[in-house]
Enzyme design. Sequence first.
Site, mmCIF file in Angstrom:
data_model
loop_
_atom_site.group_PDB
_atom_site.id
_atom_site.type_symbol
_atom_site.label_atom_id
_atom_site.label_comp_id
_atom_site.label_asym_id
_atom_site.label_seq_id
_atom_site.Cartn_x
_atom_site.Cartn_y
_atom_site.Cartn_z
ATOM 1 N N GLN A 215 13.445 -6.225 -0.147
ATOM 2 C CA GLN A 215 11.707 -7.773 -0.374
ATOM 3 C C GLN A 215 12.246 -8.090 -1.164
ATOM 4 O O GLN A 215 12.226 -7.533 -2.721
ATOM 5 C CB GLN A 215 10.697 -6.806 -0.405
ATOM 6 N N ARG A 235 4.598 -6.744 -2.717
ATOM 7 C CA ARG A 235 5.832 -8.196 -2.707
ATOM 8 C C ARG A 235 6.043 -8.054 -1.583
ATOM 9 O O ARG A 235 6.446 -7.622 -0.538
ATOM 10 C CB ARG A 235 6.838 -7.474 -3.888
ATOM 11 N N ALA A 256 -0.477 -5.939 2.774
ATOM 12 C CA ALA A 256 1.205 -6.437 2.923
ATOM 13 C C ALA A 256 1.646 -7.077 2.448
ATOM 14 O O ALA A 256 1.299 -7.822 1.958
ATOM 15 C CB ALA A 256 1.123 -5.253 4.295
ATOM 16 N N HIS A 257 3.022 -6.765 2.945
ATOM 17 C CA HIS A 257 3.725 -7.796 2.506
ATOM 18 C C HIS A 257 3.520 -8.972 2.584
ATOM 19 O O HIS A 257 3.030 -9.860 4.239
ATOM 20 C CB HIS A 257 5.426 -7.887 2.632
ATOM 21 N N ASN A 258 3.760 -10.258 1.906
ATOM 22 C CA ASN A 258 3.299 -12.347 2.355
ATOM 23 C C ASN A 258 1.859 -12.130 2.176
ATOM 24 O O ASN A 258 1.568 -13.252 2.974
ATOM 25 C CB ASN A 258 4.221 -12.344 3.444
#
Length: 365
Positions: A215, A235, A256-258
């Site tokens: 990530q 991240r 969560a990511h994004n």
Amino acid sequence: MTQRTAYPIAVLVEAVRQQCAGRLAQELVGPYEGVAVRSIGALSHAKPDEVAFLANPKFIHEVKDCQAGVIVLRKEDKEVIYGDETPRAMVITPNPYAWFAFALQVVEKLQNQFASGIHPHASVAVTAKVDPTARVDAGAVIEDHAVVGARAWIGANSVVGVGSVIGDDTRLHPNVTVDHHCTIGARCVLQSGCVIGGDGFGFAPFEGEWVKIPQIGSVRIEDDVEIGANTAVDRGALDDTVIGKGSKVDNLIQIAHNCRLGEHCVMAGAASMAGSTTLGDHVTVGGAANINGHIKIPSGATIGPATTVISYPDDTKLMMGFFPAMPNREFERSAVMIKHLPEMRKRLRALEAALAKLEDNQKEK
């Protein structure tokens, strides 16, 4: 308990004006000269050195007997209670509850001013930059090239990772982790146990295995955001995970990511967002709600508590509903039936009308 300092009510009113940047109208009236207050109290038991507020008109009967030095209330409520008279110190404002929030921020800031400096048992890298007005408590770790802004507080055992930036007046309570190359804006509050910038849950399937996807994005938290205890903000895989200005995120939440939260969003406890979900501005997410990945929630929308969102229809402002747990096959059958309920309702009404007509015909014979 340490005695709180008393402040003239005129000083507090001016401080509230500054705290809200003049956005909330307020007028100090009545015999307020010489009135000083230490804190905010409830109508039912406020003391003479406290401010009380009337936010709900159903408690209007408590105002005359209230012992508070100052009452905060709407103009129309003041007129109901006192008419044209101003027998006591009062703050007139269209939103007493918001005034209370701003005033309490001011009082807590005044009462909890801390001494700046780096505790001898903290670890600060040589290449880190810590503003001389900031405070770093025992056991905290500030890693290489990290930046800690003016008047920021890094609580005991908290970690600011390599290259991360902590904005002015931001507070990291004890045991907060801000991983590498994350950015936290000004006046943010990160409660104990939250983790900002841990790896997003990214794995690629390959020959029956799961291959980790590094990530390499980051987390960007804008100004005036609060993150609750034991909440995780992952991240991004490539781009950043973003939490917009003024948003408030409760305890035990997974972002969560994004994911991207717009400005002034609110998420209640135990809610979760899967990867690459976007919330517009002023979105409200109820407690224990679950939002599937790659969904865009429009500005102003509300997700009800314990609601699972797997898609979001256009032009919808409120999503609400949940099932009790059941075996998958039963759930699928129930979902199909629910989908057809409006049609079944129409058919049932038509059958009822036809039956009634038959019964009337029978009676006529």
